[in-house]
Design an enzyme around this catalytic site. Structure first.
Site, PDB file in Angstrom:
ATOM      1  N   GLU A  91      48.041  60.180  45.819  1.00 32.51           N
ATOM      2  CA  GLU A  91      47.486  58.886  46.186  1.00 32.51           C
ATOM      3  C   GLU A  91      47.835  58.572  47.620  1.00 32.51           C
ATOM      4  O   GLU A  91      48.859  58.999  48.138  1.00 32.51           O
ATOM      5  CB  GLU A  91      48.083  57.766  45.346  1.00 32.51           C
ATOM      6  N   CYS A 104      49.526  54.532  54.147  1.00 38.14           N
ATOM      7  CA  CYS A 104      50.689  55.057  53.448  1.00 38.14           C
ATOM      8  C   CYS A 104      50.298  56.393  52.831  1.00 38.14           C
ATOM      9  O   CYS A 104      49.328  56.461  52.070  1.00 38.14           O
ATOM     10  CB  CYS A 104      51.105  54.053  52.368  1.00 38.14           C
ATOM     11  N   CYS A 111      57.602  63.942  42.354  1.00 38.00           N
ATOM     12  CA  CYS A 111      58.817  63.802  43.163  1.00 38.00           C
ATOM     13  C   CYS A 111      60.005  64.310  42.351  1.00 38.00           C
ATOM     14  O   CYS A 111      60.070  64.103  41.142  1.00 38.00           O
ATOM     15  CB  CYS A 111      59.029  62.338  43.546  1.00 38.00           C
ATOM     16  N   CYS A 115      64.560  58.907  40.876  1.00 35.48           N
ATOM     17  CA  CYS A 115      64.993  57.498  40.886  1.00 35.48           C
ATOM     18  C   CYS A 115      64.480  56.838  39.604  1.00 35.48           C
ATOM     19  O   CYS A 115      63.288  56.929  39.282  1.00 35.48           O
ATOM     20  CB  CYS A 115      64.450  56.788  42.128  1.00 35.48           C
ATOM     21  N   CYS A 118      61.287  54.388  39.397  1.00 35.95           N
ATOM     22  CA  CYS A 118      60.092  54.733  40.195  1.00 35.95           C
ATOM     23  C   CYS A 118      59.098  55.532  39.366  1.00 35.95           C
ATOM     24  O   CYS A 118      59.475  56.471  38.653  1.00 35.95           O
ATOM     25  CB  CYS A 118      60.534  55.524  41.421  1.00 35.95           C
ATOM     26  N   CYS A 334      53.498  52.882  44.784  1.00 36.12           N
ATOM     27  CA  CYS A 334      53.562  54.338  44.745  1.00 36.12           C
ATOM     28  C   CYS A 334      53.581  54.911  43.340  1.00 36.12           C
ATOM     29  O   CYS A 334      54.312  54.454  42.480  1.00 36.12           O
ATOM     30  CB  CYS A 334      54.762  54.858  45.525  1.00 36.12           C
TER      31      CYS A 334
END
Ligand code: SAH
Length: 346
Positions: A91, A104, A111, A115, A118, A334
């Site tokens: 994205e 962005c 990822c 975290c 997230c 995100c």
């Protein structure tokens, strides 16, 4: 399969022009069309001979991605979900704020940092994006602008950990920064990182002038170890040291990011600890009230709690900014669009 032009644009255009004995200004014209004149395809490049345009279309592919979804928010935010050649998805977002036009971009498919609050890391990391795929996000977003709008800022705050993919990110940012590219000054390009000291040191030693934003999210290691699992083998002291080192070499004021999570890191004593930690540093604290992710147990603090947190920091002399949420109606935060698409499909 035609070559992906953006993967290595300078070499690819040079080689193409050499092999066909084309004058060098053709390469310059093509760059100009892509980065400055916002051409969407070869046919739009009207100062190239028609035959050359169709040859180029056969041999060099401008876009390696497909637009899977294009969402527009009532507040002017637009988000693209791009399908990569191998089936992965990323994205990227365009944000409009008065005269600012910020994009962005993502750096990885998923990822690996994990975290816990997230959406991007919930399923781990599949792979790094290539430089071409990162540049492609920038150009695709630039194409969304009206003629009278100009791209002004880039934030590398999309899906993925940028400093875990520096080798691809740096050449992509070079295309964003250079005068013959998007011509955006290094001051207006921000890399957001979970805080990987070795990679931050590498940026410092390269004399990088990009802005660095460090995702702190906690006032001490005990809380940070819980929220940001990679912290267990790094520790905040090493991150702050690398950050100071980067500040000294780049001269750029540091940004620290702090996702505010109700009853976890939003207590007055946390604000006090954080203020102590940041005291004496030339830094801006960017507080992001938690943006809820479906399925996760975290909550956004109340307005009162947020205000209290802010007041304590400000009273201690810390520069604080609360980030406004944008594009809530289109899953602009995100990892959320990619995830909602995956959930719908599964
Ligand atoms: N890997 C980079 C880029 C991540 S996204 C980094 O860690 O900085 C940019 C910021 O959004 C990070 O500070 C990230 O922690 C934060 N973030 C992630 N999920 C969030 C959520 N649900 N609500 C608010 N902020 C979030």
């Amino acid at each position: 399969m035609p070559d992906h032009l953006l993967a290595n644009i300078d070499e690819t255009l040079d080689a193409y022009c050499n092999s066909r004995s084309l004058p060098r200004f053709r390469a310059r014209q093509i760059r100009e069309w892509l980065f400055k004149k916002r051409a969407a395809d070869w046919q739009a490049m009207t100062n190239l001979p028609k035959t050359l345009r169709s040859e180029l279309a056969d041999e060099l592919q401008i876009w390696s991605t497909k637009i899977v979804r294009h969402n527009k928010s009532v507040d002017g935010t637009e988000k693209l979900l791009l399908g990569l050649a191998d089936g992965g998805q990323v994205e990227c977002v365009l944000l409009r704020d008065r005269v600012r036009r910020t994009i962005c971009v993502s750096t990885q498919v998923g990822c690996g940092m994990g975290c816990v609050f997230c959406a991007s890391g919930l399923d781990g990391v599949d792979r790094n994006l290539t430089s071409g795929e990162i540049v492609e996000q920038m150009l695709r977003l630039q194409l969304l602008l009206d003629d009278d709008e100009r791209l002004s800022h880039i934030v590398v705050m999309g899906v993925g950990e940028p400093l875990a993919n520096l080798d691809a990110l740096l050449p992509a940012l070079e295309q964003a920064h250079r005068p013959e590219g998007l011509d955006i000054s290094a001051r207006r390009i921000t890399i957001s990182t979970v805080g990987l000291p070795k990679a931050i040191d590498r940026l410092a030693s390269m004399n990088s002038h990009y802005r660095l934003a460090i995702s702190l999210h906690a006032p001490n290691d005990e809380i940070r170890d819980r929220l940001v699992p990679v912290n267990r083998r790094i520790g905040m002291a090493a991150i702050l040291q690398a950050a100071d080192n980067y500040f000294n070499s780049s001269g750029r004021r540091l940004t620290f990011e702090y996702v505010l999570l109700a009853d976890i890191n939003d207590e007055p004593k946390h604000a006090g600890q954080l203020a102590k930690m940041l005291a004496g540093r030339e830094a801006l604290l960017n507080v992001i009230p938690y943006n809820p992710v479906s399925g996760l147990p975290f909550r956004t603090p109340t307005a009162e709690r947020q205000q209290q947190f802010r007041a304590i920091l400000e009273a201690s002399g810390v520069r604080v900014r609360f980030r406004h949420r944008k594009g809530d109606d289109i899953d602009a935060a995100c990892g959320q669009l990619r995830r909602s698409q995956a959930t719908q499909q599964s």
